[in-house]
Design a protein around this motif. Structure first.
Motif, mmCIF file in Angstrom:
data_model
loop_
_atom_site.group_PDB
_atom_site.id
_atom_site.type_symbol
_atom_site.label_atom_id
_atom_site.label_comp_id
_atom_site.label_asym_id
_atom_site.label_seq_id
_atom_site.Cartn_x
_atom_site.Cartn_y
_atom_site.Cartn_z
ATOM 1 N N VAL A 131 0.804 -1.235 0.000
ATOM 2 C CA VAL A 131 0.000 0.000 0.000
ATOM 3 C C VAL A 131 0.834 1.282 0.000
ATOM 4 O O VAL A 131 0.337 2.329 -0.416
ATOM 5 N N ASN A 132 2.076 1.209 0.447
ATOM 6 C CA ASN A 132 2.898 2.422 0.515
ATOM 7 C C ASN A 132 3.882 2.561 -0.642
ATOM 8 O O ASN A 132 4.229 3.681 -1.013
ATOM 9 N N GLU A 133 4.356 1.427 -1.200
ATOM 10 C CA GLU A 133 5.385 1.491 -2.234
ATOM 11 C C GLU A 133 4.930 0.951 -3.586
ATOM 12 O O GLU A 133 5.097 1.607 -4.601
ATOM 13 N N SER A 140 1.828 -0.094 -4.742
ATOM 14 C CA SER A 140 0.567 0.370 -5.315
ATOM 15 C C SER A 140 -0.126 1.356 -4.374
ATOM 16 O O SER A 140 -1.199 1.073 -3.846
ATOM 17 N N PRO A 141 0.486 2.523 -4.164
ATOM 18 C CA PRO A 141 -0.055 3.463 -3.179
ATOM 19 C C PRO A 141 -1.406 4.069 -3.569
ATOM 20 O O PRO A 141 -2.163 4.504 -2.701
ATOM 21 N N ASP A 142 -1.734 4.107 -4.842
ATOM 22 C CA ASP A 142 -2.967 4.744 -5.279
ATOM 23 C C ASP A 142 -4.171 3.808 -5.320
ATOM 24 O O ASP A 142 -5.308 4.270 -5.247
ATOM 25 N N GLU A 143 -3.910 2.521 -5.479
ATOM 26 C CA GLU A 143 -5.008 1.565 -5.582
ATOM 27 C C GLU A 143 -4.572 0.219 -5.020
ATOM 28 O O GLU A 143 -3.572 -0.348 -5.452
ATOM 29 N N TYR A 144 -5.326 -0.292 -4.056
ATOM 30 C CA TYR A 144 -5.014 -1.591 -3.467
ATOM 31 C C TYR A 144 -5.241 -2.670 -4.530
ATOM 32 O O TYR A 144 -6.350 -2.793 -5.067
ATOM 33 N N GLU A 157 -8.361 -5.601 -4.347
ATOM 34 C CA GLU A 157 -9.693 -5.136 -3.962
ATOM 35 C C GLU A 157 -10.770 -6.195 -4.172
ATOM 36 O O GLU A 157 -11.752 -6.231 -3.449
#
Length: 177
Positions: free
Chosen positions: A61-63, A65-69, A72
């Protein structure tokens, strides 16, 4: 019916899934993608659940794919001693990885992907809960880092099901005997 448990992961030639500082830059740096590789898409079609440790989750989530999990559509279980608030598809749990996977394996559903990291993988290997190992060997030698397999009581016998090379990476699929 029992759900298939799949470990799909990449490692360096010397068996590291991350550099000593936790970085995974070695996974993509300098690898030229010439041939189409559909192994990830094939995996995603087979699964409806992912299991990972907190460090791996934070990295995703931070490195990565920070914009989209990226998971999902799947039910995600994050094993952590510092739980966050659960959502409909994201469950933070302090449950032991072996107990969690044993419980999930008995539930209805598609296959379960063990995303990582090493502290989640080792107890599952030792308990012989992983049915299929799909290991991608990255053509780099790191010399040090976070090993794919932490120390555990072994051995665990596997059967080689498939080996192929794409984009200078070696894909090996093993099944639990």
């Amino acid at each position: 019916m029992s759900r298939e448990i799949i470990l799909y992961i990449a490692a360096s030639v010397d068996g590291y899934i991350a550099e000593a500082d936790g970085s995974i830059d070695f996974l993509g740096g300098g690898i030229e993608l010439v041939e189409e590789d559909t192994s990830y898409q094939e995996l995603m079609e087979k699964i409806d659940t992912v299991v990972m440790g907190r460090t791996t989750y934070d990295q995703v989530v931070n490195e990565l794919s920070p914009d989209e999990y990226p998971y999902e559509e799947q039910m995600s279980y994050i094993i952590t001693s510092h739980p966050d608030e659960n959502t409909e598809k994201l469950m933070f749990t302090s449950q032991n990885p072996v107990e969690l996977v044993q419980k999930l394996k008995k539930q209805e559903g598609k296959a379960i992907w063990i995303v990582g990291g090493a502290s989640i993988i080792a107890p599952l290997v030792e308990a012989k809960l992983i049915d299929t190992y799909i290991l991608t060997t990255i053509p780099k030698i790191l010399g040090k880092g976070i090993p794919l397999f932490n120390e555990f009581n072994g051995p665990v016998a596997l059967k080689v099901e498939q080996v192929y090379v794409k984009n200078d990476m070696v894909y090996t699929t093993y099944s639990n005997k």
